[in-house]
Design a protein around this motif. Structure first.
Motif, mmCIF file in Angstrom:
data_model
loop_
_atom_site.group_PDB
_atom_site.id
_atom_site.type_symbol
_atom_site.label_atom_id
_atom_site.label_comp_id
_atom_site.label_asym_id
_atom_site.label_seq_id
_atom_site.Cartn_x
_atom_site.Cartn_y
_atom_site.Cartn_z
ATOM 1 N N LEU A 217 0.840 -1.199 0.000
ATOM 2 C CA LEU A 217 0.000 0.000 0.000
ATOM 3 C C LEU A 217 0.879 1.254 0.000
ATOM 4 O O LEU A 217 0.598 2.217 -0.722
ATOM 5 C CB LEU A 217 -0.903 -0.031 1.244
ATOM 6 C CG LEU A 217 -2.313 0.507 1.075
ATOM 7 C CD1 LEU A 217 -2.983 -0.032 -0.173
ATOM 8 C CD2 LEU A 217 -3.141 0.166 2.312
ATOM 9 N N ALA A 218 1.947 1.205 0.789
ATOM 10 C CA ALA A 218 2.878 2.351 0.840
ATOM 11 C C ALA A 218 3.446 2.612 -0.558
ATOM 12 O O ALA A 218 3.574 3.759 -0.989
ATOM 13 C CB ALA A 218 4.011 2.067 1.823
ATOM 14 N N TYR A 219 3.768 1.537 -1.253
ATOM 15 C CA TYR A 219 4.281 1.658 -2.617
ATOM 16 C C TYR A 219 3.291 2.414 -3.487
ATOM 17 O O TYR A 219 3.659 3.290 -4.272
ATOM 18 C CB TYR A 219 4.521 0.261 -3.201
ATOM 19 C CG TYR A 219 4.978 0.288 -4.637
ATOM 20 C CD1 TYR A 219 6.316 0.492 -4.944
ATOM 21 C CD2 TYR A 219 4.067 0.138 -5.677
ATOM 22 C CE1 TYR A 219 6.736 0.535 -6.254
ATOM 23 C CE2 TYR A 219 4.479 0.181 -6.988
ATOM 24 C CZ TYR A 219 5.818 0.377 -7.277
ATOM 25 O OH TYR A 219 6.230 0.432 -8.581
ATOM 26 N N GLN A 220 2.006 2.063 -3.352
ATOM 27 C CA GLN A 220 0.987 2.672 -4.190
ATOM 28 C C GLN A 220 0.785 4.138 -3.831
ATOM 29 O O GLN A 220 0.649 4.988 -4.714
ATOM 30 C CB GLN A 220 -0.325 1.893 -4.050
ATOM 31 C CG GLN A 220 -1.346 2.263 -5.099
ATOM 32 C CD GLN A 220 -0.794 2.101 -6.502
ATOM 33 O OE1 GLN A 220 -0.289 1.045 -6.861
ATOM 34 N NE2 GLN A 220 -0.838 3.163 -7.317
ATOM 35 N N ALA A 259 -1.370 12.394 2.040
ATOM 36 C CA ALA A 259 -0.861 11.186 1.378
ATOM 37 C C ALA A 259 0.544 10.871 1.878
ATOM 38 O O ALA A 259 0.892 9.704 2.105
ATOM 39 C CB ALA A 259 -0.876 11.368 -0.140
ATOM 40 N N GLN A 260 1.348 11.937 2.048
ATOM 41 C CA GLN A 260 2.718 11.720 2.551
ATOM 42 C C GLN A 260 2.678 11.151 3.968
ATOM 43 O O GLN A 260 3.469 10.260 4.311
ATOM 44 C CB GLN A 260 3.511 13.037 2.494
ATOM 45 C CG GLN A 260 4.020 13.313 1.068
ATOM 46 C CD GLN A 260 4.411 14.746 0.812
ATOM 47 O OE1 GLN A 260 3.945 15.655 1.513
ATOM 48 N NE2 GLN A 260 5.231 14.978 -0.203
ATOM 49 N N GLU A 261 1.756 11.639 4.779
ATOM 50 C CA GLU A 261 1.602 11.109 6.147
ATOM 51 C C GLU A 261 1.150 9.640 6.105
ATOM 52 O O GLU A 261 1.607 8.812 6.883
ATOM 53 C CB GLU A 261 0.591 11.944 6.931
ATOM 54 C CG GLU A 261 1.170 13.268 7.429
ATOM 55 C CD GLU A 261 0.091 14.241 7.905
ATOM 56 O OE1 GLU A 261 0.426 15.413 8.139
ATOM 57 O OE2 GLU A 261 -1.090 13.818 8.013
ATOM 58 N N LYS A 262 0.247 9.370 5.189
ATOM 59 C CA LYS A 262 -0.263 8.001 5.033
ATOM 60 C C LYS A 262 0.884 7.047 4.672
ATOM 61 O O LYS A 262 0.986 5.935 5.219
ATOM 62 C CB LYS A 262 -1.330 7.968 3.929
ATOM 63 C CG LYS A 262 -1.889 6.616 3.583
ATOM 64 C CD LYS A 262 -2.971 6.191 4.557
ATOM 65 C CE LYS A 262 -3.457 4.786 4.272
ATOM 66 N NZ LYS A 262 -4.316 4.281 5.355
ATOM 67 N N GLU A 264 4.049 7.424 5.316
ATOM 68 C CA GLU A 264 4.924 7.297 6.482
ATOM 69 C C GLU A 264 4.308 6.346 7.521
ATOM 70 O O GLU A 264 5.006 5.506 8.108
ATOM 71 C CB GLU A 264 5.161 8.688 7.093
ATOM 72 C CG GLU A 264 6.066 8.710 8.318
ATOM 73 C CD GLU A 264 7.492 8.227 8.039
ATOM 74 O OE1 GLU A 264 7.935 8.330 6.880
ATOM 75 O OE2 GLU A 264 8.148 7.730 8.990
ATOM 76 N N GLN A 265 3.016 6.466 7.693
ATOM 77 C CA GLN A 265 2.303 5.621 8.664
ATOM 78 C C GLN A 265 2.373 4.142 8.245
ATOM 79 O O GLN A 265 2.603 3.257 9.080
ATOM 80 C CB GLN A 265 0.856 6.122 8.704
ATOM 81 C CG GLN A 265 -0.100 5.376 9.584
ATOM 82 C CD GLN A 265 -1.550 5.745 9.208
ATOM 83 O OE1 GLN A 265 -1.822 6.881 8.749
ATOM 84 N NE2 GLN A 265 -2.465 4.804 9.361
ATOM 85 N N LEU A 266 2.213 3.889 6.958
ATOM 86 C CA LEU A 266 2.297 2.504 6.451
ATOM 87 C C LEU A 266 3.724 1.969 6.596
ATOM 88 O O LEU A 266 3.941 0.792 6.892
ATOM 89 C CB LEU A 266 1.858 2.445 4.984
ATOM 90 C CG LEU A 266 0.361 2.655 4.760
ATOM 91 C CD1 LEU A 266 0.075 2.999 3.297
ATOM 92 C CD2 LEU A 266 -0.435 1.398 5.172
#
Lengths: 296, 296
Positions: A217-220, A259-262, A264-266
């Motif tokens: 998911l982080a990749y996407q 999105a950047q936070e997302k 980082e969270q993943l």
């Protein structure tokens, strides 16, 4: 040098393995074989075989088992790109700065090359001489490959992606879509290699799956960010193409900062899963960093 | 009643088996699943599963093993039809009197449904509970399926077929093309079931392969003849479509009478192979008759 694994060496190694598989095919339809070769060897990060290798290092699995698993999953990935690029799907003329397969050949040949590469994936796993633990699990490996590739995995995700075009979907729907479209194959890279290990507990497999799903998911998310922040030159294809295609993206739903936070969270979620494993997971955590810090 | 096997019963049985496989898939992309169902259950003679069953009867193989083998090969066959009918390939609007999948749905969905049906074929073999002899050969069965379906089999044949359009090819080239495009899957129906038998000698497998290849070619010759002698109503699609598509056919190369003689000669060759087998081959010979005497 901050990487334990030499990515360039690994890319050459997997290309050599894939080339040897293509060289073993005898039918003599030069056009189709050339299109398969073009689709399979047109470059790319080889992220999936890379993930298979780092998992093999982590779990002490024979690298030759990772060869077959990474190569098979790369065949599935390559076939999906040939078909996704078709005019009836995403209608892309360029991929990694080169003409897409149907542009370099023609549509019929690109369809058939994709079909043949899917078959080759199963061919590779069914014909590989796995080391003893993998050998007893060969049927299970094929089950996992089929599950990750088909309606219940990547193809189902691609269908959801098509259905989501020109529509706003929820964050949950977007995550489900990518979990299938991209995540299923990455998870298979990790879990198929885990099947070839002497012993991996169900709980450890579960953490490995969480790791794979998180970085998938982080990749996407990272892909969506790159699509709007990169130049065409860096990307090898027109930037802003998601926007132009009216696709739902993480930046569209969460804003660029969200999105950047997302992402980082993943990334943190992936590292936490690794921290729960009783192995030296340094190479896997480097892989996660590789995925999340990339700029193209 | 001249048939030992009730074909209608068998067709219902295999449709039921295929339906149960589709019903087990959970992803919830209704459109894609509907297209897979449409492509897989749009009718047809179910010749491949039929051949698996008659081979199982002949070699005393569990009919449940033939279920899985016939169903998997039918999935490969169905996916190939979805892709062959596409505008970029044969551009057919009708199949068995109904709109082709890309007409009933759309091109992207037809491509993805084909892709997913190919995966499903491997899924079925990898997840089937084979009887003991089949169980030990499950990896070998997947090797055979991949070999028959991919570049070295059906896909390679389809590529040759595309390359032969608008060209006159030799009889030898036409035979090679059909041996791959149609013959490979029929041979797999027979030989995969033979793998599940308690013991079949290599020589008997060889005769079974000759039988399958002969009827495979006979089927194609008959198909070419029917294409020019049938009405559109009988055919469920426009007749003379091979001619219109500028494809090499047996009647074009040998004349109608020559093609009829060729079909008869292949039929006799199939029966001779059966005569060399130490089994009661009555149902297999009925199958050969069914293939060669059909009018649609």
């Amino acid at each position: 040098m901050s990487q334990l694994i030499d990515i360039e060496y690994l890319q050459q190694h997997i290309d050599h393995f894939l080339t040897s598989k293509l060289d073993q095919l005898n039918v003599n339809n030069d056009e189709l074989l050339a299109a398969m070769r073009y689709g399979l060897l047109m470059g790319g990060k080889r992220m999936r075989p890379y993930l298979s290798y780092v998992t093999a290092i982590t779990l002490n699995v024979e690298s030759t088992d990772a060869d077959a698993i990474g190569a098979a999953i790369e065949c599935i990935h390559a076939y999906s790109l040939l078909h996704d690029d078709l005019p009836a799907m995403d209608n892309d003329d360029l991929r990694r700065g080169k003409p897409t397969c149907h542009k370099a050949f023609n549509e019929a040949t690109a369809i058939l090359a994709g079909d043949s590469l899917q078959t080759l994936a199963f061919d590779i796993i069914a014909n590989h001489e796995f080391s003893p633990y993998g050998k007893t699990k060969q049927v299970k490996l094929i089950q996992q490959l089929a599950n990750a590739a088909g309606y219940q995995g990547m193809c189902g995700g691609q269908a959801m992606d098509l259905a989501a075009t020109d529509k706003t979907i929820t964050l949950a729907e977007l995550e489900k879509l990518h979990a299938l479209k991209t995540g299923a194959l990455l998870e298979a890279c990790v879990l198929m290699v885990a099947e070839c290990a002497e012993q991996v507990s169900d709980e450890d497999k579960n953490q490995l799956a969480i790791f794979a799903r998180s970085i998938g998911l982080a990749y996407q998310v990272r892909d969506d960010i790159i699509d709007i922040t990169s130049t065409e030159e860096e990307l090898g294809k027109p930037c802003g193409s998601d926007l132009a295609a009216n696709k739902s993206t993480y930046p569209a739903l969460l804003g660029l900062k969200g999105a950047q936070e997302k992402a980082e969270q993943l990334y943190q979620q992936a590292l936490q899963a690794l921290a729960r494993l009783p192995y030296n997971t340094q190479t896997l955590s480097q892989f996660a960093t590789f995925i999340i810090k990339r700029t193209s």
